[in-house]
Design a protein around this motif. Structure first.
Motif, short mmCIF file in Angstrom:
data_model
loop_
_atom_site.label_atom_id
_atom_site.label_comp_id
_atom_site.label_asym_id
_atom_site.label_seq_id
_atom_site.Cartn_x
_atom_site.Cartn_y
_atom_site.Cartn_z
N MET A 184 21.60 -1.07 -23.47
CA MET A 184 22.83 -0.80 -22.72
C MET A 184 23.84 -1.91 -23.02
N THR A 185 25.05 -1.52 -23.39
CA THR A 185 26.05 -2.51 -23.80
C THR A 185 27.25 -2.54 -22.87
N VAL A 186 28.07 -1.49 -22.87
CA VAL A 186 29.31 -1.47 -22.09
C VAL A 186 29.25 -0.35 -21.05
N VAL A 187 29.44 -0.72 -19.78
CA VAL A 187 29.46 0.25 -18.68
C VAL A 187 30.84 0.25 -18.05
N LEU A 188 31.43 1.44 -17.92
CA LEU A 188 32.68 1.59 -17.18
C LEU A 188 32.34 1.87 -15.73
N MET A 189 32.82 1.01 -14.84
CA MET A 189 32.66 1.20 -13.40
C MET A 189 33.98 1.74 -12.87
N LEU A 190 34.01 3.01 -12.55
CA LEU A 190 35.26 3.70 -12.24
C LEU A 190 35.40 3.92 -10.74
N ARG A 199 25.68 -5.51 -21.18
CA ARG A 199 26.31 -6.73 -21.67
C ARG A 199 27.72 -6.88 -21.08
N VAL A 200 28.36 -5.74 -20.77
CA VAL A 200 29.71 -5.75 -20.21
C VAL A 200 29.80 -4.73 -19.08
N ILE A 201 30.37 -5.14 -17.96
CA ILE A 201 30.76 -4.22 -16.89
C ILE A 201 32.28 -4.25 -16.82
N ALA A 202 32.92 -3.14 -17.13
CA ALA A 202 34.37 -3.06 -17.12
C ALA A 202 34.81 -2.21 -15.94
N ALA A 203 35.47 -2.83 -14.97
CA ALA A 203 35.91 -2.14 -13.76
C ALA A 203 37.31 -1.57 -13.96
N TYR A 204 37.52 -0.39 -13.39
CA TYR A 204 38.87 0.20 -13.40
C TYR A 204 39.03 1.02 -12.12
N CYS A 258 25.90 -11.01 -18.81
CA CYS A 258 26.80 -9.87 -18.70
C CYS A 258 28.21 -10.34 -18.34
N ALA A 259 29.20 -9.84 -19.07
CA ALA A 259 30.59 -10.16 -18.78
C ALA A 259 31.16 -9.10 -17.84
#
Length: 235
Positions: free
Chosen positions: A1-7, A101-106, A154-155
């Protein structure tokens, strides 16, 4: 698992409907955000989320409820320390369960304008702003998560461009997979974790409000201040 979008459900969240799927390994939608795009992987919501607003999971989609996220949040400190609102609960579930590795929130900024829509679907309840002992400083709670995520490799970043209560670094869609971890004050972070252990403010059921009288607000505020300080790199 690398990049997760948290919407989330912020007013601007609908812009994510047109984002290329290729940039994300997984999309986790909070509460009503599953309506924004049909290719979500996990839809997460609390026990009191109205039945008629819950999604129906298709093939390879999952519904995440308290049976899933309470143990995950407890494993990373519990609700008193992590914050009892779904943006933080979702972030801890992602970190603990998906190990990206990345959690990207939007759409998770927890900033509510005085006029106009508060959510992408109109006007909703600003849940994180309620009087709650775990949400006295949204900034501190977001700092704690950012630091614990970094400790796990994780960033945690924020894709929003507008006002935000998250203190996560801002990022753009391009280059998410190559993001590097941002530094923090490791000494102060260790002090904060030690203070959490000493206070022992744990509520395994997740229903911390039922035992609120045993938690000292001054201690919680001091802990929040420590996490905020730890969010800045040591000089």
């Amino acid at each position: 698992m690398t990049v997760v979008l948290m919407l989330g459900s912020g007013p601007q969240a609908v812009q994510a409907a047109d984002w290329p799927r290729a940039g994300f390994d997984r999309i986790v939608a909070i509460n009503n955000a599953w309506r924004i795009r049909p290719d979500w992987d996990d839809a997460i919501f609390p026990w009191d989320f109205p039945e008629d607003r819950r999604p129906i999971a298709g093939p390879d989609q999952r519904l995440i409820t308290q049976e899933d996220f309470v143990p995950a949040q407890n494993a990373l400190g519990g609700f008193l320390y992590a914050g009892g609102t779904m943006a933080f609960t979702t972030a801890y579930w992602i970190l603990h369960t998906l190990k990206p590795r990345v959690i990207a929130a939007y759409g998770c900024d927890m900033h509510y304008p005085a006029t106009g829509p508060t959510h992408f679907y109109g006007t909703g309840t600003p849940d994180p702003l309620r009087a709650d002992i775990t949400l006295r400083s949204l900034e501190a709670k977001s700092a704690r998560f950012r630091i614990l995520a970094a400790m796990a490799g994780c960033a945690a970043v924020n894709l929003s461009e507008g006002p935000s209560r998250l203190v996560w670094p801002r990022a753009m869609l391009q280059g998410l997979a190559e993001l590097r971890l941002q530094p923090f004050n490791t000494e102060l972070a260790a002090q904060a974790l030690a203070r959490e252990r000493a206070l022992n403010y744990h509520s395994p059921s997740g229903r911390y409000w039922e035992e609120a009288d045993r938690f000292d607000l001054a201690q919680i505020d001091a802990l929040d201040a420590l996490w905020l300080a730890a969010n800045q790199p040591a000089p």
